[in-house]
Motif scaffolding. Structure first.
Motif, PDB file in Angstrom:
ATOM      1  N   UNK A  56       0.820  -1.216   0.000  1.00 28.42           N
ATOM      2  CA  UNK A  56       0.000   0.000   0.000  1.00 28.42           C
ATOM      3  C   UNK A  56       0.855   1.268   0.000  1.00 28.42           C
ATOM      4  N   UNK A  57       2.039   1.208  -0.606  1.00 28.54           N
ATOM      5  CA  UNK A  57       2.948   2.350  -0.690  1.00 28.54           C
ATOM      6  C   UNK A  57       3.274   2.926   0.681  1.00 28.54           C
ATOM      7  N   UNK A  58       3.357   2.062   1.670  1.00 26.02           N
ATOM      8  CA  UNK A  58       3.606   2.515   3.028  1.00 26.02           C
ATOM      9  C   UNK A  58       5.081   2.859   3.224  1.00 26.02           C
ATOM     10  N   UNK A  59       5.332   3.837   4.026  1.00 23.05           N
ATOM     11  CA  UNK A  59       6.699   4.188   4.388  1.00 23.05           C
ATOM     12  C   UNK A  59       6.668   4.969   5.688  1.00 23.05           C
ATOM     13  N   UNK A  60       7.839   5.233   6.190  1.00 26.42           N
ATOM     14  CA  UNK A  60       7.949   6.039   7.397  1.00 26.42           C
ATOM     15  C   UNK A  60       7.314   7.406   7.175  1.00 26.42           C
ATOM     16  N   UNK A  61       7.315   7.875   5.942  1.00 23.36           N
ATOM     17  CA  UNK A  61       6.899   9.243   5.679  1.00 23.36           C
ATOM     18  C   UNK A  61       5.414   9.418   5.388  1.00 23.36           C
ATOM     19  N   UNK A  62       4.755   8.417   4.789  1.00 22.65           N
ATOM     20  CA  UNK A  62       3.363   8.665   4.437  1.00 22.65           C
ATOM     21  C   UNK A  62       2.371   8.156   5.466  1.00 22.65           C
ATOM     22  N   UNK A  63       2.813   7.319   6.405  1.00 25.02           N
ATOM     23  CA  UNK A  63       1.977   6.955   7.531  1.00 25.02           C
ATOM     24  C   UNK A  63       0.774   6.094   7.226  1.00 25.02           C
ATOM     25  N   UNK A  64       0.775   5.317   6.137  1.00 24.49           N
ATOM     26  CA  UNK A  64      -0.365   4.445   5.870  1.00 24.49           C
ATOM     27  C   UNK A  64      -0.577   3.490   7.040  1.00 24.49           C
ATOM     28  N   UNK A  65       0.497   2.884   7.482  1.00 25.90           N
ATOM     29  CA  UNK A  65       0.418   2.017   8.660  1.00 25.90           C
ATOM     30  C   UNK A  65       0.854   2.805   9.891  1.00 25.90           C
ATOM     31  N   UNK A  66       0.127   2.626  10.971  1.00 23.73           N
ATOM     32  CA  UNK A  66       0.460   3.325  12.218  1.00 23.73           C
ATOM     33  C   UNK A  66       1.769   2.835  12.820  1.00 23.73           C
ATOM     34  N   UNK A  67       2.167   1.621  12.483  1.00 20.56           N
ATOM     35  CA  UNK A  67       3.421   1.090  13.015  1.00 20.56           C
ATOM     36  C   UNK A  67       4.573   2.043  12.725  1.00 20.56           C
ATOM     37  N   UNK A  68       4.530   2.708  11.578  1.00 21.29           N
ATOM     38  CA  UNK A  68       5.638   3.573  11.203  1.00 21.29           C
ATOM     39  C   UNK A  68       5.693   4.847  12.045  1.00 21.29           C
ATOM     40  N   UNK A  69       4.572   5.321  12.516  1.00 26.29           N
ATOM     41  CA  UNK A  69       4.598   6.508  13.363  1.00 26.29           C
ATOM     42  C   UNK A  69       4.745   6.147  14.842  1.00 26.29           C
ATOM     43  N   UNK A  70       4.621   4.862  15.171  1.00 24.88           N
ATOM     44  CA  UNK A  70       4.715   4.429  16.572  1.00 24.88           C
ATOM     45  C   UNK A  70       5.921   3.547  16.853  1.00 24.88           C
ATOM     46  N   UNK A  71       6.780   3.312  15.876  1.00 28.05           N
ATOM     47  CA  UNK A  71       7.806   2.314  16.111  1.00 28.05           C
ATOM     48  C   UNK A  71       8.850   2.740  17.139  1.00 28.05           C
ATOM     49  N   UNK A  72       9.132   4.031  17.292  1.00 22.24           N
ATOM     50  CA  UNK A  72      10.082   4.436  18.333  1.00 22.24           C
ATOM     51  C   UNK A  72       9.520   4.144  19.726  1.00 22.24           C
ATOM     52  N   UNK A  73       8.228   4.357  19.890  1.00 23.10           N
ATOM     53  CA  UNK A  73       7.571   3.998  21.147  1.00 23.10           C
ATOM     54  C   UNK A  73       7.684   2.501  21.383  1.00 23.10           C
ATOM     55  N   UNK A  74       7.357   1.723  20.357  1.00 24.90           N
ATOM     56  CA  UNK A  74       7.376   0.269  20.491  1.00 24.90           C
ATOM     57  C   UNK A  74       8.785  -0.283  20.658  1.00 24.90           C
ATOM     58  N   UNK A  75       9.797   0.386  20.101  1.00 26.84           N
ATOM     59  CA  UNK A  75      11.189  -0.041  20.275  1.00 26.84           C
ATOM     60  C   UNK A  75      11.549  -0.109  21.754  1.00 26.84           C
ATOM     61  N   UNK A  76      10.916   0.727  22.558  1.00 25.17           N
ATOM     62  CA  UNK A  76      11.211   0.749  23.985  1.00 25.17           C
ATOM     63  C   UNK A  76      10.591  -0.423  24.726  1.00 25.17           C
ATOM     64  N   UNK A  77       9.574  -0.991  24.150  1.00 25.81           N
ATOM     65  CA  UNK A  77       8.877  -2.103  24.789  1.00 25.81           C
ATOM     66  C   UNK A  77       9.369  -3.437  24.234  1.00 25.81           C
ATOM     67  N   UNK A  78       9.559  -3.504  22.944  1.00 27.81           N
ATOM     68  CA  UNK A  78      10.068  -4.726  22.320  1.00 27.81           C
ATOM     69  C   UNK A  78      11.579  -4.597  22.335  1.00 27.81           C
ATOM     70  N   UNK A  79      12.121  -4.770  23.511  1.00 23.69           N
ATOM     71  CA  UNK A  79      13.529  -4.506  23.750  1.00 23.69           C
ATOM     72  C   UNK A  79      14.120  -5.636  24.568  1.00 23.69           C
ATOM     73  N   UNK A  80      15.394  -5.854  24.389  1.00 25.33           N
ATOM     74  CA  UNK A  80      16.122  -6.882  25.114  1.00 25.33           C
ATOM     75  C   UNK A  80      16.601  -6.341  26.458  1.00 25.33           C
ATOM     76  N   UNK A  81      16.918  -7.252  27.349  1.00 21.72           N
ATOM     77  CA  UNK A  81      17.504  -6.852  28.636  1.00 21.72           C
ATOM     78  C   UNK A  81      19.022  -6.705  28.510  1.00 21.72           C
TER      79      UNK A  81
END
Length: 175
Positions: A56-81
């Motif tokens: 669907x022409x998704x990228x960090x810049x066009x925001x089709x998927x919310x994952x791209x605008x939320x991945x920095x938040x999620x990086x903090x949770x899906x993280x190793x010890x």
């Protein structure tokens, strides 16, 4: 002759491509989301991503998927010890960077991980179709401030260190 998976949460394939230049086995990228693979030297890199930036022409810049605008938040949770991998010594033993996170941060991360696991058990998610990426992406909308209040010390007092790009983010700025 074995297949080796290279996992990264959100990636363009740079680390996978770099590693593949000096190992004698094939790597297959297994990413949650893929970005920026249009760079010429990475075109032949084998990558499978749940959220592929060609969908669907998704990228960090066009925001089709919310994952791209939320991945920095999620990086903090899906993280190793463990701390970030720096390299390997001559015997192949991993060398880690000095971890900048304090013990409280790791304790809070463990609480978040356990809460997610408890939620998944309580909700009996066996019947959910996790192959429907649009549904999974829509769930991320719940993180929107219209629907959720995120008010815990974990995000207000910590920073995300991106050692690869040598930058840091205040966690409160990424939620």
């Amino acid at each position: 002759g074995k297949k080796i998976g290279f996992f990264d949460f959100v990636s363009s394939g740079t680390c996978q491509k770099a590693l593949s230049n000096f190992v004698n086995f094939d790597l297959t990228g297994l990413y949650f989301a893929q970005v920026g693979n249009e760079i010429e030297y990475k075109k032949e890199t084998k990558i499978y991503a749940m959220f592929d930036n060609t969908q669907m022409f998704s990228s960090v810049f066009n925001g089709y998927y919310r994952i791209y605008s939320n991945f920095l938040f999620l990086e903090n949770i899906i993280s190793s010890y463990e701390a970030t991998l720096k390299g390997f010594d001559d015997s192949g033993t991993p060398i880690l960077l000095q971890d900048k996170r304090n013990p409280k941060h790791l304790e809070d991360l463990n609480k978040i991980h356990n809460a997610i696991l408890d939620y998944a058990k309580d909700m009996n998610l066996d019947s959910v179709n996790f192959t429907d990426v649009k549904l999974l992406d829509d769930i991320l909308n719940c993180l929107n401030s219209e629907y959720s209040i995120i008010d815990i010390d974990f995000f207000s007092k910590q920073q995300l260190a991106d050692e690869f790009c040598n930058r840091t983010f205040d966690l409160s700025d990424v939620i």
